[in-house]
Scaffold this active site. Structure first.
Site, PDB file in Angstrom:
ATOM      1  N   GLY A  11       0.838  -1.212   0.000  1.00 15.06           N
ATOM      2  CA  GLY A  11       0.000   0.000   0.000  1.00 15.06           C
ATOM      3  C   GLY A  11       0.863   1.249   0.000  1.00 15.06           C
ATOM      4  N   ARG A  72       1.143  -5.046  -5.874  1.00 15.42           N
ATOM      5  CA  ARG A  72       1.126  -6.264  -5.063  1.00 15.42           C
ATOM      6  C   ARG A  72       1.533  -7.390  -6.018  1.00 15.42           C
ATOM      7  NH1 ARG A  72      -0.898  -4.433  -0.164  1.00 15.42           N
ATOM      8  NH2 ARG A  72      -2.418  -2.780  -0.422  1.00 15.42           N
ATOM      9  N   ASP A 103       4.652  -4.682   6.192  1.00 15.03           N
ATOM     10  CA  ASP A 103       5.304  -5.920   6.647  1.00 15.03           C
ATOM     11  C   ASP A 103       5.410  -6.971   5.543  1.00 15.03           C
ATOM     12  OD1 ASP A 103       2.565  -6.613   6.939  1.00 15.03           O
ATOM     13  OD2 ASP A 103       3.172  -8.228   8.299  1.00 15.03           O
ATOM     14  N   THR A 125       3.703   2.627   5.728  1.00 10.56           N
ATOM     15  CA  THR A 125       2.306   2.180   5.689  1.00 10.56           C
ATOM     16  C   THR A 125       1.503   3.097   6.601  1.00 10.56           C
ATOM     17  OG1 THR A 125       0.749   0.497   6.451  1.00 10.56           O
ATOM     18  CG2 THR A 125       2.904   0.415   7.435  1.00 10.56           C
ATOM     19  N   ASP A 127      -0.925   2.308   8.303  1.00 13.22           N
ATOM     20  CA  ASP A 127      -1.492   1.564   9.440  1.00 13.22           C
ATOM     21  C   ASP A 127      -0.647   1.617  10.704  1.00 13.22           C
ATOM     22  OD1 ASP A 127      -3.553   0.869   7.807  1.00 13.22           O
ATOM     23  OD2 ASP A 127      -2.914  -1.202   7.489  1.00 13.22           O
ATOM     24  N   ASP A 129       1.588  -0.380  11.610  1.00 14.81           N
ATOM     25  CA  ASP A 129       1.566  -1.710  12.235  1.00 14.81           C
ATOM     26  C   ASP A 129       2.865  -2.501  12.050  1.00 14.81           C
ATOM     27  OD1 ASP A 129       1.327  -2.099   9.534  1.00 14.81           O
ATOM     28  OD2 ASP A 129      -0.299  -3.557   9.668  1.00 14.81           O
TER      29      ASP A 129
END
Ligand code: ADP
Length: 320
Positions: A11, A72, A103, A125, A127, A129
């Site tokens: 992303g 992707r 990740d 990212t 996120d 995360d």
């Protein structure tokens, strides 16, 4: 180390361009040749490489998205894909690679490292995360984007006495919901890291209503369930005039915040230094005010990201 390459994968996130720019400029400053690989690992395997000049990254620091595009490419999880990628890197005479992504992208970087190709990861990212860093590129811009929208939602929620369920990104992590929940004064924050019951949420709404609050904002991380599913469950309890807003991809876009531009620059600069020092298999991050360097394989295999969960309790005690 004479020639390095950089790619963005997974992303996209605001601040990726600042990181690319820093990689290119720091590399050239130190006398290296820097190549950009378009479309992440897909472009690597396809040989979509181009030499980047100082001018190629001019006027990009304020732009969202990624000038190297992203993709992707699940085939890269297989050894065959990875070996094809290394073949292309060698064909272009690349000695070291910098991967900017989440990740999944780190897993690609770890695989290349295991196969002996020096790779450094930069966390990119929205996120937030990724283990081993307090912040990832794009998170700060994304939460500011969410807040701009929720401030507007709050205006209409107040006018009509409504309950708004705002679904934000975060498949595995509640960071966006947590930070924007606090930042928007949400009555309730629902994230994957904290168990909750609908009864609790309903009690929070009713408490606010009893005090005369005209609006209720529930900040929901998409990883828990969809906004519509949540509203459906809520509708079984009472008539809260619930509306759902799914913010979706607006969260990914926009000009990066000051913090993401600075982080991108710090990450890019230090990633180049790592390669110059012959240290592959590393990912850069920040902890407090310090730049940190972690082993990319250990980070993926043994570390776990946790959001700043103290925010959850703080919100409970200040947003009733
Ligand atoms: P993100 O990097 O944002 O987490 P993805 O999970 O989609 O995004 O991963 C981005 C890309 O990284 C994938 O399309 C694939 O090319 C590569 N990748 C993901 N998982 C692995 C893996 N286990 N091994 C090697 N490469 C991977």
């Amino acid at each position: 180390m004479k020639r390095i390459a950089v790619l963005t994968s997974g992303g996209d996130a605001p601040g990726m361009n600042a990181a690319i720019r820093a990689v290119v400029r720091k590399g050239i400053y130190d006398g290296l040749e820097v190549y950009g690989i378009n479309y992440g690992y897909a472009g690597m395997v396809a040989g979509d490489f181009r030499r980047l000049t100082i001018d190629d990254v001019g006027d990009t620091i304020s732009r969202g998205g990624t000038i190297l595009y992203s993709a992707r490419y699940p085939e890269f999880a297989k050894r065959e894909g990875q070996l094809k990628g290394i073949e292309q890197l060698k064909k272009f005479g690349i000695d070291g690679l910098i991967v900017i992504g989440g990740d999944g992208s780190y897993r690609g970087g770890a695989a290349l490292t295991k196969l002996g190709f020096p790779t450094v990861g930069i966390p990119g990212t929205i996120d937030n995360d990724i283990p081993g860093t307090d912040y990832t590129l794009g998170f700060d811009t994304a939460i500011n984007t969410v807040l701009e929208s929720v401030d507007k939602i709050r205006d209409t929620a107040t006018s009509h006495i409504r309950t708004f369920v705002v679904e934000v990104m975060g498949r595995n992590a509640g960071d966006i919901a947590l930070w924007t929940g606090i930042g928007s004064g949400a009555e309730s924050i629902v994230i994957p890291e904290k168990e909750f019951t609908m009864e609790e949420v309903v009690a929070e709404i009713q408490e606010g209503r009893a005090r005369g609050k005209k609006h209720t904002i529930i900040m929901l991380a998409e990883g828990v369930m969809s906004g519509n599913e949540f509203a459906e469950k809520l509708s079984k309890f009472d008539e809260f005039h619930t509306r759902v807003t799914v913010l979706g991809h607006v969260q990914r876009g926009g000009s990066p915040s000051a913090k993401d531009r600075v982080l991108g620059s710090i990450f890019g600069y230090n990633a180049v230094k790592m390669l110059e020092e012959g240290k592959g298999g590393i990912c850069v991050g920040v902890k407090g005010d310090e730049v940190v360097f972690n082993d990319i394989i250990d980070t993926l295999e043994n570390q776990k990201h946790l959001p700043l969960l103290s925010l959850y309790q703080i919100n409970k005690e200040i947003s009733f």
